[in-house]
Design a protein around this motif. Structure first.
Motif, short mmCIF file in Angstrom:
data_model
loop_
_atom_site.label_atom_id
_atom_site.label_comp_id
_atom_site.label_asym_id
_atom_site.label_seq_id
_atom_site.Cartn_x
_atom_site.Cartn_y
_atom_site.Cartn_z
N THR A 1 38.35 79.10 78.73
CA THR A 1 38.70 80.21 77.85
C THR A 1 38.47 81.54 78.54
O THR A 1 39.30 82.44 78.48
N VAL A 2 37.34 81.67 79.22
CA VAL A 2 37.03 82.91 79.94
C VAL A 2 38.04 83.15 81.05
O VAL A 2 38.53 84.26 81.22
N LYS A 3 38.37 82.10 81.79
CA LYS A 3 39.35 82.23 82.88
C LYS A 3 40.70 82.67 82.34
O LYS A 3 41.34 83.57 82.90
N ASN A 4 41.16 82.09 81.25
CA ASN A 4 42.44 82.46 80.65
C ASN A 4 42.40 83.89 80.13
O ASN A 4 43.38 84.62 80.23
N GLY A 5 41.29 84.29 79.56
CA GLY A 5 41.14 85.66 79.06
C GLY A 5 41.21 86.67 80.18
O GLY A 5 41.82 87.72 80.05
N SER B 1 44.28 90.74 83.14
CA SER B 1 44.84 91.26 84.39
C SER B 1 46.35 91.47 84.26
O SER B 1 46.88 92.50 84.69
N CYS B 2 47.01 90.50 83.68
CA CYS B 2 48.47 90.59 83.49
C CYS B 2 48.81 91.76 82.58
O CYS B 2 49.71 92.55 82.89
N LEU B 3 48.10 91.88 81.48
CA LEU B 3 48.35 92.97 80.54
C LEU B 3 48.10 94.33 81.19
O LEU B 3 48.90 95.26 81.05
N ALA B 4 47.02 94.44 81.97
CA ALA B 4 46.71 95.69 82.65
C ALA B 4 47.81 96.06 83.65
O ALA B 4 48.21 97.22 83.74
N LEU C 1 43.25 94.47 88.93
CA LEU C 1 41.90 94.08 89.36
C LEU C 1 40.84 94.56 88.37
O LEU C 1 39.82 93.91 88.18
N LEU C 2 41.09 95.70 87.75
CA LEU C 2 40.15 96.21 86.75
C LEU C 2 40.24 95.43 85.43
O LEU C 2 39.30 95.44 84.64
N TRP D 1 40.51 94.07 81.88
CA TRP D 1 40.29 94.56 80.52
C TRP D 1 39.73 95.98 80.50
O TRP D 1 39.93 96.70 79.53
N VAL D 2 39.05 96.39 81.56
CA VAL D 2 38.51 97.75 81.62
C VAL D 2 39.65 98.76 81.52
O VAL D 2 39.59 99.72 80.75
N TYR D 3 40.73 98.53 82.27
CA TYR D 3 41.87 99.44 82.23
C TYR D 3 42.61 99.36 80.91
O TYR D 3 43.06 100.38 80.37
N VAL D 4 42.75 98.16 80.35
CA VAL D 4 43.44 97.99 79.06
C VAL D 4 42.72 98.79 77.98
O VAL D 4 43.34 99.54 77.22
N ILE D 5 41.41 98.67 77.93
CA ILE D 5 40.63 99.41 76.91
C ILE D 5 40.69 100.90 77.18
O ILE D 5 40.86 101.70 76.25
N TYR D 6 40.60 101.30 78.44
CA TYR D 6 40.70 102.72 78.79
C TYR D 6 42.05 103.29 78.33
O TYR D 6 42.12 104.35 77.71
N TYR D 7 43.13 102.58 78.63
CA TYR D 7 44.46 103.05 78.26
C TYR D 7 44.61 103.14 76.74
O TYR D 7 45.17 104.09 76.22
N TRP D 8 44.08 102.16 76.03
CA TRP D 8 44.14 102.15 74.58
C TRP D 8 43.38 103.33 73.99
O TRP D 8 43.88 103.98 73.06
N VAL D 9 42.23 103.66 74.53
CA VAL D 9 41.42 104.77 74.02
C VAL D 9 42.08 106.11 74.38
O VAL D 9 42.16 107.02 73.55
N LYS D 10 42.55 106.22 75.60
CA LYS D 10 43.09 107.50 76.09
C LYS D 10 44.46 107.82 75.49
O LYS D 10 44.74 108.97 75.17
#
Length: 57
Positions: A13-17, A22-25, A44-45, A47-56
């Protein structure tokens, strides 16, 4: 024996997440910036980038 089975399920589950994150980012990055190098970097970032983009934005 049951713990080993649960451990494998959690790792899968963690690997798929991480792969999905990564794909979404990379998709978000490429559509926003039209740059393959930035998409790779943001992938490479993960979920960090996905959350950053969502917040920004």
């Amino acid at each position: 024996m049951g713990e080993n089975k649960n451990n494998k399920a959690i790792k899968s589950t963690v690997k798929n997440g991480i792969s999905f994150g990564s794909c979404l980012a990379m998709i978000i990055s490429y559509t926003a910036w039209k740059s393959i190098p930035w998409a790779i970097f943001h992938g490479l970032l993960s979920w960090v980038y996905v959350i950053y983009y969502w917040v920004k934005y």
